[in-house]
Structure formats: C-alpha cells, structure tokens
Enzyme design. Structure first.
Site, PDB file in Angstrom:
ATOM      1  N   GLU A   1       7.213  -4.333   1.927  1.00 25.91           N
ATOM      2  CA  GLU A   1       6.319  -4.286   0.766  1.00 25.91           C
ATOM      3  C   GLU A   1       6.764  -3.159  -0.157  1.00 25.91           C
ATOM      4  O   GLU A   1       6.944  -2.015   0.266  1.00 25.91           O
ATOM      5  CB  GLU A   1       4.856  -4.055   1.183  1.00 25.91           C
ATOM      6  CG  GLU A   1       3.962  -3.966  -0.056  1.00 25.91           C
ATOM      7  CD  GLU A   1       2.467  -4.014   0.226  1.00 25.91           C
ATOM      8  OE1 GLU A   1       2.065  -4.172   1.395  1.00 25.91           O
ATOM      9  OE2 GLU A   1       1.705  -3.882  -0.752  1.00 25.91           O
TER      10      GLU A   1
ATOM     11  N   GLU B   1       6.229   3.375  -0.719  1.00 29.68           N
ATOM     12  CA  GLU B   1       5.408   3.976  -1.789  1.00 29.68           C
ATOM     13  C   GLU B   1       5.946   5.376  -2.075  1.00 29.68           C
ATOM     14  O   GLU B   1       6.355   6.084  -1.143  1.00 29.68           O
ATOM     15  CB  GLU B   1       3.927   4.039  -1.387  1.00 29.68           C
ATOM     16  CG  GLU B   1       2.981   4.623  -2.423  1.00 29.68           C
ATOM     17  CD  GLU B   1       3.085   3.950  -3.785  1.00 29.68           C
ATOM     18  OE1 GLU B   1       3.480   4.636  -4.742  1.00 29.68           O
ATOM     19  OE2 GLU B   1       2.786   2.739  -3.895  1.00 29.68           O
TER      20      GLU B   1
ATOM     21  N   ASP C   1      12.128   5.589  -3.050  1.00 26.73           N
ATOM     22  CA  ASP C   1      12.354   4.429  -3.903  1.00 26.73           C
ATOM     23  C   ASP C   1      12.732   3.197  -3.062  1.00 26.73           C
ATOM     24  O   ASP C   1      13.717   3.235  -2.306  1.00 26.73           O
ATOM     25  CB  ASP C   1      13.490   4.806  -4.873  1.00 26.73           C
ATOM     26  CG  ASP C   1      13.681   3.808  -5.979  1.00 26.73           C
ATOM     27  OD1 ASP C   1      13.359   2.626  -5.785  1.00 26.73           O
ATOM     28  OD2 ASP C   1      14.162   4.219  -7.042  1.00 26.73           O
TER      29      ASP C   1
ATOM     30  N   ASP D   1       4.358  -1.776 -11.460  1.00 26.78           N
ATOM     31  CA  ASP D   1       4.194  -1.105 -12.753  1.00 26.78           C
ATOM     32  C   ASP D   1       4.849  -1.988 -13.822  1.00 26.78           C
ATOM     33  O   ASP D   1       6.017  -2.353 -13.694  1.00 26.78           O
ATOM     34  CB  ASP D   1       4.876   0.265 -12.720  1.00 26.78           C
ATOM     35  CG  ASP D   1       4.219   1.198 -11.705  1.00 26.78           C
ATOM     36  OD1 ASP D   1       2.984   1.156 -11.580  1.00 26.78           O
ATOM     37  OD2 ASP D   1       4.945   1.952 -11.032  1.00 26.78           O
TER      38      ASP D   1
ATOM     39  N   LYS E   1       6.876  -1.211 -22.542  1.00 28.19           N
ATOM     40  CA  LYS E   1       7.752  -1.031 -23.713  1.00 28.19           C
ATOM     41  C   LYS E   1       9.113  -1.690 -23.459  1.00 28.19           C
ATOM     42  O   LYS E   1       9.681  -1.524 -22.379  1.00 28.19           O
ATOM     43  CB  LYS E   1       7.958   0.455 -23.987  1.00 28.19           C
ATOM     44  CG  LYS E   1       6.704   1.146 -24.472  1.00 28.19           C
ATOM     45  CD  LYS E   1       6.963   2.595 -24.784  1.00 28.19           C
ATOM     46  CE  LYS E   1       5.650   3.232 -25.223  1.00 28.19           C
ATOM     47  NZ  LYS E   1       5.611   4.662 -25.024  1.00 28.19           N
TER      48      LYS E   1
ATOM     49  N   THR F   1      -5.657  -6.526  -3.080  1.00 28.88           N
ATOM     50  CA  THR F   1      -5.164  -5.165  -3.304  1.00 28.88           C
ATOM     51  C   THR F   1      -6.092  -4.455  -4.294  1.00 28.88           C
ATOM     52  O   THR F   1      -6.879  -5.090  -4.998  1.00 28.88           O
ATOM     53  CB  THR F   1      -3.729  -5.131  -3.879  1.00 28.88           C
ATOM     54  OG1 THR F   1      -3.773  -5.349  -5.283  1.00 28.88           O
ATOM     55  CG2 THR F   1      -2.818  -6.144  -3.225  1.00 28.88           C
TER      56      THR F   1
ATOM     57  N   TYR G   1      -5.299  -2.869  -7.069  1.00 26.86           N
ATOM     58  CA  TYR G   1      -4.999  -3.179  -8.475  1.00 26.86           C
ATOM     59  C   TYR G   1      -5.521  -4.550  -8.864  1.00 26.86           C
ATOM     60  O   TYR G   1      -5.918  -4.764 -10.002  1.00 26.86           O
ATOM     61  CB  TYR G   1      -3.490  -3.069  -8.746  1.00 26.86           C
ATOM     62  CG  TYR G   1      -3.152  -1.713  -9.300  1.00 26.86           C
ATOM     63  CD1 TYR G   1      -3.037  -0.616  -8.447  1.00 26.86           C
ATOM     64  CD2 TYR G   1      -3.010  -1.490 -10.665  1.00 26.86           C
ATOM     65  CE1 TYR G   1      -2.772   0.639  -8.935  1.00 26.86           C
ATOM     66  CE2 TYR G   1      -2.746  -0.238 -11.165  1.00 26.86           C
ATOM     67  CZ  TYR G   1      -2.620   0.827 -10.288  1.00 26.86           C
ATOM     68  OH  TYR G   1      -2.369   2.081 -10.785  1.00 26.86           O
ATOM     69  N   GLU G   2      -5.511  -5.442  -7.923  1.00 22.58           N
ATOM     70  CA  GLU G   2      -6.060  -6.774  -8.212  1.00 22.58           C
ATOM     71  C   GLU G   2      -7.551  -6.651  -8.544  1.00 22.58           C
ATOM     72  O   GLU G   2      -8.032  -7.265  -9.510  1.00 22.58           O
ATOM     73  CB  GLU G   2      -5.863  -7.667  -6.996  1.00 22.58           C
ATOM     74  CG  GLU G   2      -6.436  -9.050  -7.165  1.00 22.58           C
ATOM     75  CD  GLU G   2      -6.446  -9.790  -5.841  1.00 22.58           C
ATOM     76  OE1 GLU G   2      -7.178  -9.370  -4.916  1.00 22.58           O
ATOM     77  OE2 GLU G   2      -5.705 -10.769  -5.727  1.00 22.58           O
TER      78      GLU G   2
HETATM   79  C1  LIG Z   1       0.472  -0.610 -10.174  1.00 25.40           C
HETATM   80  S1  LIG Z   1       0.636   0.066  -8.579  1.00 25.40           S
HETATM   81  C2  LIG Z   1       0.150  -1.284  -7.512  1.00 25.40           C
HETATM   82  C3  LIG Z   1      -0.188  -0.814  -6.123  1.00 25.40           C
HETATM   83  C4  LIG Z   1      -0.575  -1.921  -5.115  1.00 25.40           C
HETATM   84  N1  LIG Z   1       0.543  -2.818  -4.849  1.00 25.40           N
HETATM   85  C5  LIG Z   1      -1.788  -2.697  -5.559  1.00 25.40           C
HETATM   86  O1  LIG Z   1      -1.625  -3.887  -5.912  1.00 25.40           O
HETATM   87  O2  LIG Z   1      -2.889  -2.135  -5.546  1.00 25.40           O
HETATM   88  C6  LIG Z   1       2.401   0.092  -8.351  1.00 25.40           C
HETATM   89  C7  LIG Z   1       2.847   1.057  -7.258  1.00 25.40           C
HETATM   90  O3  LIG Z   1       4.241   0.929  -7.034  1.00 25.40           O
HETATM   91  C8  LIG Z   1       4.782   2.210  -6.738  1.00 25.40           C
HETATM   92  N2  LIG Z   1       6.222   2.129  -7.053  1.00 25.40           N
HETATM   93  C9  LIG Z   1       6.755   1.956  -8.269  1.00 25.40           C
HETATM   94  N3  LIG Z   1       8.099   1.893  -8.198  1.00 25.40           N
HETATM   95  C10 LIG Z   1       8.400   2.024  -6.876  1.00 25.40           C
HETATM   96  C11 LIG Z   1       9.637   2.037  -6.157  1.00 25.40           C
HETATM   97  N4  LIG Z   1      10.786   1.878  -6.790  1.00 25.40           N
HETATM   98  N5  LIG Z   1       9.600   2.218  -4.827  1.00 25.40           N
HETATM   99  C12 LIG Z   1       8.403   2.361  -4.183  1.00 25.40           C
HETATM  100  N6  LIG Z   1       7.211   2.356  -4.814  1.00 25.40           N
HETATM  101  C13 LIG Z   1       7.208   2.179  -6.136  1.00 25.40           C
HETATM  102  C14 LIG Z   1       3.995   3.152  -7.626  1.00 25.40           C
HETATM  103  O4  LIG Z   1       3.993   4.487  -7.135  1.00 25.40           O
HETATM  104  C15 LIG Z   1       2.589   2.539  -7.602  1.00 25.40           C
HETATM  105  O5  LIG Z   1       1.779   3.093  -6.595  1.00 25.40           O
END
Ligand SMILES: C[S@@+](CC[C@H](N)C(=O)[O-])C[C@H]1O[C@@H](n2cnc3c(N)ncnc32)[C@H](O)[C@@H]1O
Length: 229
Positions: free
Chosen positions: A57, A82, A116, A138, A142, A208, A210-211
């Site tokens: 994930e 994360e 990452d 995310d 832009k 989730t 964010y959903e």
């Molecule tokens: C908008 S949040 C969504 C979180 C979760 N999946 C949810 O649906 O509630 C996106 C998450 O992805 C993480 N993230 C972004 N780029 C990432 C990467 N390259 N590797 C690991 N995590 C990442 C961010 O820190 C953030 O917590």
C-alpha cells in the site's frame, strides 16, 4: 499531451508538521523499528511467517485501510508505506496500547516502509507483488507538478515490473483533475488492463480517512482496478 518530465527522486510531501507528543515519540522510537520493513531484496523474509501473497500500500495516511487489510487477510504479507510522521503514529497507536510501545504484540503480517514508496519499488524483486493499493494519492493539481503524481508513466512502468502477471492495482481518487489524469495516463499504457471506474467503493475495499473527508465535502470518489497483463 507533451512528454512528461521524469518523476523527481526527492519527496515533496509533508513529513512532519509539528512537534511530536511523548507517546508519538515513543511509537516512532520503540514500535516503528519492530515493524520496519528492512528486506527489500527478499521481501517474504520480513514477516513472522513467509506469506503466500505480497501486497503493497502506497501512502496509507492514518493506516485504517492497511490495518483492516492485514487483519482480514492473515495469509498476506502487507508492506504499508507512509512518509508522514502523524500517519505513521496513527497506525502504530492503533496497534499498541500506551506503555506497551516496546513490548506489545504486533501483527506478524504487516510491515511498515517509512520512506518513499517509489524507492522501495525500485529495490523490490521483479514480479513479486500480488496487489498494489493507491488510495487517494496527493493530487498535485498544478500542471507544473504533474511529474510528482504517483500515476506517472515512469512509475506505472516501475510498478508493473514489480507486479506478477494478473496482479491487481487498486486505486481511488476524489479529485476531478486526478480522475481525468488517471483515465488519460492509464488509458495510454499497455501494461495493465483498465476496468471501468466504479463510482462507489467495491465490496471488500476497506474505507479510508480521505474517502470520508471526500464524502463530507460532497465529492464523488472513483475506484479503479488495473490488472497486470
Ligand atoms: C491524501 S493522503 C491519503 C491517505 C490515505 N491513503 C487515505 O486514503 O486516507 C496521501 C498520503 O500519501 C503519502 N505519500 C505521498 N507520496 C508518498 C510516497 N512517495 N511514498 C509513501 N507515501 C507517500 C502522504 O504522506 C499522504 O499521507
């Protein structure tokens, strides 16, 4: 569409927004090392027992989705990625009670990659993953930030190389711009079969955070399945 710039190696997301509380500091210092995924070249050996299937994930946020998956699929080894400290702490806090950070039982089939996800993908063996999850990434709205989006042709190819034939990539987004982007990028590649997007969460997909925020704000998420060819 003009050629996209390659994805940057450095992360642009937030990693820590404010000072950690004592409990959070203990979770990161004492619990995270007990769960940290540390064997990318032999991912099966990272778990309490070698799992029958390996899932990954990307960006688990508060971790409720990862936690539910791991609890419901005990034969699976789930690597949950994360980079945001608050998210890491949310997941860890749900796994161990206060005072048990260094000793409490932890799920043997869940491991955390606190870096990452793209870096991890580069170091995993080819064709090792049975499933990939990208829930509400995310959106980087832009146009000049398009190269930062996880759904990027280079990352799609990287993910494909680490997935078994027939493996499933599940993704969701509530951002209309990202929804159109996913349709465009995934429609233009030939490594995955793209199934029609669903306007409601398919059965068996845990919710989730964010959903829930998306629904509260009146946005309609889309849910995709891409099957590795
Ligand atoms: C908008 S949040 C969504 C979180 C979760 N999946 C949810 O649906 O509630 C996106 C998450 O992805 C993480 N993230 C972004 N780029 C990432 C990467 N390259 N590797 C690991 N995590 C990442 C961010 O820190 C953030 O917590």
């Amino acid at each position: 569409m003009p050629p996209l710039k390659p994805p940057p190696d450095r992360l642009y997301g937030r990693q820590r927004t404010h000072a950690l509380r004592p409990r959070q500091a203990r979770l990161l210092a004492e619990t995270l090392p007990r769960m940290r995924f540390a064997s990318p070249s032999d991912p099966w050996s990272a778990f309490a027992a070698p799992p029958a299937r390996l899932w990954l994930e990307v960006g688990f946020g508060g971790g409720e989705h990862a936690r539910t998956l791991a609890a419901n699929h005990t034969d699976v080894g789930l690597i949950a990625c994360e980079v945001f400290d608050q998210g890491l702490c949310s997941l860890l806090a749900a796994l161990v009670t206060e005072g048990a950070e260094a000793t409490g039982d932890l799920p043997g089939n869940l491991r955390i990659w606190d870096d990452d996800a793209r870096t991890l993908l580069r170091t995993l063996p080819e064709a090792c993953l049975d499933r990939l999850f990208l829930m509400f990434p995310d959106p980087w709205p832009k146009a000049r930030h398009a190269k930062r989006r996880f759904v990027h042709p280079d990352i799609v190819a990287l993910a494909a190389s680490r997935m078994k034939p027939g493996a499933e990539w599940r993704a969701a987004s509530d951002d209309p711009g990202y929804q159109a982007w996913v349709t465009e990028i995934m429609g233009a590649q030939s490594l995955f079969r793209m199934h029609p997007a669903a306007p409601s969460r398919p059965d068996g997909w845990p919710p989730t955070r964010y959903e829930a925020k998306a629904h509260a704000a009146g946005r309609t998420p889309l849910y995709w399945v891409f099957s590795r060819l």
